[in-house]
Design an enzyme around this catalytic site. Structure first.
Site, PDB file in Angstrom:
ATOM      1  N   PRO A 109       0.774  -1.237   0.041  1.00  0.00           N
ATOM      2  CG  PRO A 109      -0.090  -0.904   2.164  1.00  0.00           C
ATOM      3  CD  PRO A 109       0.718  -1.886   0.977  1.00  0.00           C
ATOM      4  N   GLY A 110       2.063   1.085   0.431  1.00  0.00           N
ATOM      5  CA  GLY A 110       2.917   2.380   0.193  1.00  0.00           C
ATOM      6  C   GLY A 110       3.039   3.083  -0.928  1.00  0.00           C
ATOM      7  CB  SER A 111       3.474   1.842  -4.343  1.00  0.00           C
ATOM      8  OG  SER A 111       5.036   1.462  -4.177  1.00  0.00           O
ATOM      9  CB  THR A 112      -1.630   2.366  -3.370  1.00  0.00           C
ATOM     10  OG1 THR A 112      -1.037   1.378  -4.113  1.00  0.00           O
ATOM     11  CG2 THR A 112      -3.015   2.788  -3.766  1.00  0.00           C
ATOM     12  CG  LEU A 113      -1.930   4.251   1.123  1.00  0.00           C
ATOM     13  CD1 LEU A 113      -1.829   3.627   2.409  1.00  0.00           C
ATOM     14  CD2 LEU A 113      -3.236   4.869   0.794  1.00  0.00           C
TER      15      LEU A 113
END
Length: 66
Positions: A31-35
């Site tokens: 989720p880091g890349s998405t957030l």
């Protein structure tokens, strides 16, 4: 979360286990890349950063522990 079966639940034994897997729960994602987009948008919205401001990202690596 929702999944649509890619197999016939009445004859599940005829299908490989991979088709019966609950992908919404089992498949890992980062989720880091998405957030990141939302984090930057919030920081801009709160005037915590400016669009032209450079941010030190430790040259792409950050050491944790030893």
């Amino acid at each position: 979360m929702a999944n649509q079966p890619t197999y016939n639940p009445n004859a599940f034994g005829r299908f490989p286990a991979s088709s019966r897997r609950n992908r919404a729960v089992c498949d890992e994602f980062e989720p880091g890349s998405t957030l990141k987009v939302f984090l930057v948008a919030a920081a801009l919205n709160e005037n915590l950063v400016r669009p032209e401001q450079l941010i030190n990202c430790e040259n792409g690596a950050y050491r944790v522990g030893g």
